[in-house]
Motif scaffolding. Structure first.
Motif, PDB file in Angstrom:
ATOM      1  N   ALA A 191      11.475  -0.265  -3.385  1.00  0.00           N
ATOM      2  CA  ALA A 191      12.712  -0.552  -2.336  1.00  0.00           C
ATOM      3  C   ALA A 191      12.810   0.365  -1.095  1.00  0.00           C
ATOM      4  O   ALA A 191      13.811  -0.116  -0.280  1.00  0.00           O
ATOM      5  CB  ALA A 191      14.139  -0.317  -3.100  1.00  0.00           C
ATOM      6  N   ARG A 192      12.270   1.215  -0.853  1.00  0.00           N
ATOM      7  CA  ARG A 192      12.213   2.203   0.080  1.00  0.00           C
ATOM      8  C   ARG A 192      11.771   1.662   1.392  1.00  0.00           C
ATOM      9  O   ARG A 192      10.952   0.826   1.164  1.00  0.00           O
ATOM     10  CB  ARG A 192      11.372   3.664   0.017  1.00  0.00           C
ATOM     11  CG  ARG A 192      12.006   4.422  -1.163  1.00  0.00           C
ATOM     12  CD  ARG A 192      11.333   5.661  -1.331  1.00  0.00           C
ATOM     13  NE  ARG A 192      11.747   6.340  -2.404  1.00  0.00           N
ATOM     14  CZ  ARG A 192      11.116   7.280  -3.111  1.00  0.00           C
ATOM     15  NH1 ARG A 192       9.903   7.610  -2.873  1.00  0.00           N
ATOM     16  NH2 ARG A 192      11.630   8.076  -4.152  1.00  0.00           N
ATOM     17  N   VAL A 215       0.818  -1.222   0.031  1.00  0.00           N
ATOM     18  CA  VAL A 215       0.009  -0.198   0.153  1.00  0.00           C
ATOM     19  C   VAL A 215       0.882   1.233  -0.195  1.00  0.00           C
ATOM     20  O   VAL A 215       0.469   2.339  -0.649  1.00  0.00           O
ATOM     21  CB  VAL A 215      -1.020  -0.041   1.289  1.00  0.00           C
ATOM     22  CG1 VAL A 215      -1.650   1.355   1.546  1.00  0.00           C
ATOM     23  CG2 VAL A 215      -1.930  -1.220   1.226  1.00  0.00           C
ATOM     24  N   ALA A 216       1.824   1.200   0.886  1.00  0.00           N
ATOM     25  CA  ALA A 216       2.710   2.267   0.843  1.00  0.00           C
ATOM     26  C   ALA A 216       3.455   2.659  -0.647  1.00  0.00           C
ATOM     27  O   ALA A 216       3.385   3.796  -0.877  1.00  0.00           O
ATOM     28  CB  ALA A 216       4.018   2.291   1.977  1.00  0.00           C
ATOM     29  N   SER A 217       3.757   1.557  -1.261  1.00  0.00           N
ATOM     30  CA  SER A 217       4.427   1.891  -2.638  1.00  0.00           C
ATOM     31  C   SER A 217       3.480   2.528  -3.394  1.00  0.00           C
ATOM     32  O   SER A 217       3.432   3.379  -4.222  1.00  0.00           O
ATOM     33  CB  SER A 217       5.211   0.636  -3.094  1.00  0.00           C
ATOM     34  OG  SER A 217       6.238   0.447  -2.476  1.00  0.00           O
ATOM     35  N   LEU A 218       2.082   1.899  -3.567  1.00  0.00           N
ATOM     36  CA  LEU A 218       1.082   2.388  -4.238  1.00  0.00           C
ATOM     37  C   LEU A 218       0.872   3.770  -3.987  1.00  0.00           C
ATOM     38  O   LEU A 218       0.695   4.399  -4.873  1.00  0.00           O
ATOM     39  CB  LEU A 218      -0.250   1.516  -4.241  1.00  0.00           C
ATOM     40  CG  LEU A 218      -1.283   1.722  -5.279  1.00  0.00           C
ATOM     41  CD1 LEU A 218      -0.925   1.688  -6.358  1.00  0.00           C
ATOM     42  CD2 LEU A 218      -2.528   0.922  -4.886  1.00  0.00           C
ATOM     43  N   SER A 267       5.926 -10.080   4.554  1.00  0.00           N
ATOM     44  CA  SER A 267       6.922  -9.502   5.533  1.00  0.00           C
ATOM     45  C   SER A 267       6.480  -8.456   6.386  1.00  0.00           C
ATOM     46  O   SER A 267       7.275  -7.587   6.494  1.00  0.00           O
ATOM     47  CB  SER A 267       8.487  -9.179   4.440  1.00  0.00           C
ATOM     48  OG  SER A 267       8.628 -10.158   3.746  1.00  0.00           O
ATOM     49  N   GLY A 268       5.191  -8.673   6.827  1.00  0.00           N
ATOM     50  CA  GLY A 268       4.733  -7.502   7.613  1.00  0.00           C
ATOM     51  C   GLY A 268       4.237  -6.279   6.953  1.00  0.00           C
ATOM     52  O   GLY A 268       3.586  -5.397   7.562  1.00  0.00           O
ATOM     53  N   ALA A 269       4.385  -6.035   5.645  1.00  0.00           N
ATOM     54  CA  ALA A 269       3.991  -5.008   4.732  1.00  0.00           C
ATOM     55  C   ALA A 269       2.394  -4.986   4.479  1.00  0.00           C
ATOM     56  O   ALA A 269       2.140  -6.036   3.546  1.00  0.00           O
ATOM     57  CB  ALA A 269       4.857  -4.558   3.764  1.00  0.00           C
ATOM     58  N   ALA A 270       1.630  -4.271   4.777  1.00  0.00           N
ATOM     59  CA  ALA A 270       0.169  -4.690   3.960  1.00  0.00           C
ATOM     60  C   ALA A 270       0.152  -4.114   2.750  1.00  0.00           C
ATOM     61  O   ALA A 270       0.856  -3.144   2.106  1.00  0.00           O
ATOM     62  CB  ALA A 270      -0.683  -3.432   4.747  1.00  0.00           C
TER      63      ALA A 270
END
Length: 290
Positions: free
Chosen positions: A289-290, A42-45, A78-81
């Motif tokens: 990659a952030r 979600v963060a990347s999007l 890996s814990g990322a939504a």
């Protein structure tokens, strides 16, 4: 020094501004999430859509709607939504790749595919779905229950009917055009103009060229473009192009008006794809990659 600004690169007003955020999300997923098993955080999007001037709350609500529609599936990695493309969406995107990136222009001698259908009045929703999907594939309407497209669209039509459970309502035929004069090109071209709104297609292709041509010319003349600008430009070009190729099934050139912008529009898209796809992908890779 001449540079391509964010607005010029496709993140500001113009056709891209008319696109629903959901369409942009599908474009981004289709281009980049399939590299990682269809998943994106979600963060990347949110960051990538911010580059396209879409705010985070809008991204979240649009993703929720796509999830409810069955196009995306929630998944943590890996814990990322995040969300991944559903198997059905993956198949639709895969089927659409050739039309977008290797659009075919038919020849008169390859013939036509006809879809002849009859849906009971009690199943009007299925009739609506069938007509909507045929329109989406670029079919023209000969009559209420007879629709036509160039022969090479046959596979897409078969796939669509099976996917939507409509095969029992429709028969597919391969056909050649026979007129009273022996199938002359002028008679067939007149029929094509009655089955498709070629004037509208011409206007849309001309708009595509007017919108993206100046930026393409500046880039071709050496204007520096950052990877982020390449991304915003490429998403704008691809989103506009995707809409066009699903309206135009690739009608034979000799059946189209003499002043036809579709050929130049196709050349422009190919040029922009060649110049921008790589830098755009680098930008996405850095964001992810952030």
């Amino acid at each position: 020094m001449n540079t391509v600004s964010g607005a010029e690169a496709g993140s500001g007003p113009g056709p891209l501004g008319k696109v629903q955020p959901r369409q942009l999300i599908v474009t981004v997923y289709g281009l980049y999430a399939r590299d990682t098993d269809g998943w994106m955080s979600v963060a990347s999007l949110i960051q990538l859509l911010a580059d396209l001037d879409v705010e985070a709350p809008t991204v979240r609500s649009s993703v929720s709607r796509l999830k409810r529609a069955g196009l995306l599936e929630a998944q943590s990695v890996s814990g990322a939504a995040g969300y991944r493309i559903s198997p059905e969406t993956e198949r639709i995107l895969r089927d659409g790749d050739p039309r977008i990136f290797a659009a075919r222009r038919a020849t008169v001698d390859e013939g036509w595919v006809l879809v002849v259908f009859s849906v009971p009045e009690s199943e009007r929703a299925r009739r609506h779905t069938l007509r909507t999907q045929l329109t989406r594939l670029g079919f023209g309407s000969v009559s209420a229950g007879v629709w036509i497209a160039p022969g090479h669209v046959h596979g897409e039509a078969e796939s669509m009917l099976a996917r939507h459970g409509l095969r029992a309502y429709a028969d597919l035929f391969r056909a050649g055009y026979l007129s009273a004069g022996g199938g002359d090109g002028d008679a067939l071209a007149a029929k094509v103009r009655s089955w498709w709104d070629t004037d509208r297609l011409e206007r849309l292709y001309a708009e595509f060229l007017a919108t993206h041509g100046p930026v393409a010319e500046r880039i071709a003349n050496g204007a520096p473009v950052t990877d982020r600008q390449a991304f915003t430009t490429y998403i704008g070009v691809l989103t506009d192009w995707r809409r066009l190729v699903y309206l135009d099934p690739g009608l034979a050139r000799e059946l189209l008006p003499d002043a036809w912008s579709g050929t130049h529009a196709s050349e422009l898209f190919d040029e922009m794809h060649a110049r921008l796809a790589g830098p755009a992908r680098r930008h996405v890779a850095r964001v992810r990659a952030r």
